[in-house]
Every structure is written in structure tokens, then in C-alpha cells.
Design a protein around this motif. Structure first.
Motif, short mmCIF file in Angstrom:
data_model
loop_
_atom_site.label_atom_id
_atom_site.label_comp_id
_atom_site.label_asym_id
_atom_site.label_seq_id
_atom_site.Cartn_x
_atom_site.Cartn_y
_atom_site.Cartn_z
N UNK A 31 -24.93 1.53 -50.06
CA UNK A 31 -24.02 2.42 -49.62
C UNK A 31 -24.86 3.79 -49.12
N UNK A 32 -24.22 4.56 -47.93
CA UNK A 32 -25.04 5.63 -47.73
C UNK A 32 -24.33 6.71 -48.44
N UNK A 33 -24.95 7.48 -49.43
CA UNK A 33 -23.92 8.41 -50.18
C UNK A 33 -24.85 9.74 -49.94
N UNK A 34 -24.04 10.88 -50.31
CA UNK A 34 -25.03 12.37 -50.40
C UNK A 34 -25.39 12.37 -51.84
N UNK A 35 -26.31 13.32 -51.93
CA UNK A 35 -26.85 13.67 -53.22
C UNK A 35 -25.88 13.88 -54.13
N UNK A 36 -24.73 14.73 -53.88
CA UNK A 36 -23.87 15.07 -54.51
C UNK A 36 -22.61 13.94 -55.04
#
Length: 92
Positions: A31-36
Motif C-alpha cells: 500500500x502507498x503510505x506516507x512516512x507519517x
């Protein structure tokens, strides 16, 4: 200052962290997630100290000699965990 949009945007991510002083946790997402968001995932897993690794097509994982997650491209470095290691141990 970091300005690379890939760093702060959404991407497949990998991370490693410690639960307590003993348990090592590796996480890799398709899944494409942000660093946060990856930080929140690690926190929900109970990880106290974590390190964000290169993810996406560079990520691969093997367990007991078998691929669990195949890397799309050749990888030039990695992290090895040896359960039967009898040498010197380091602690915080």
C-alpha cells in the motif's frame, strides 16, 4: 533540508523497529503510505524505536531461506538476522 517529493508523498514503505529491548519487527507495505502513516503503523504494532528503510521495488524479505516478498529489482544491501548467533551481543 529534504525536498524530494517522493520522501513525503505516498509510496510503498519498509521499516524495522524494536518492541522492548528484544523483539525485532520488520514491516513492508505494498500500500502507498506516507512516512507519517508508516510511523503510526509502527506505533500501533508497539514499536518503540524504528528506522524507515527504502521501500517499493527495493523491498524484499526472506525467511528460513525462502522469499516472503520478492524484490522487483536487484538489491545491493540488506539486513540479516541470525537466530542461532552465539557471538558477542550488544545492548543499549
Amino acid at each position: 533540508m529534504f525536498r524530494d517529493p517522493a520522501l513525503f508523498g505516498r509510496a510503498a514503505r519498509s521499516a524495522v523497529g524494536l518492541i522492548g529491548n528484544r523483539d525485532l519487527v520488520f514491516v513492508s507495505t505494498h500500500a502507498r503510505v506516507t512516512t507519517t502513516e508508516m510511523g503510526k503503523i509502527m506505533t500501533r504494532l508497539g514499536v518503540r524505536d524504528a528506522l524507515l528503510l527504502d521501500g517499493g521495488s527495493s523491498a524484499g524479505m526472506a525467511w528460513n531461506g525462502r522469499a516472503v516478498l520478492d524484490s522487483v529489482r536487484r538489491v545491493s544491501y540488506g539486513i540479516g538476522v541470525f537466530t542461532d548467533y552465539a557471538g558477542r551481543r550488544y545492548a543499549k
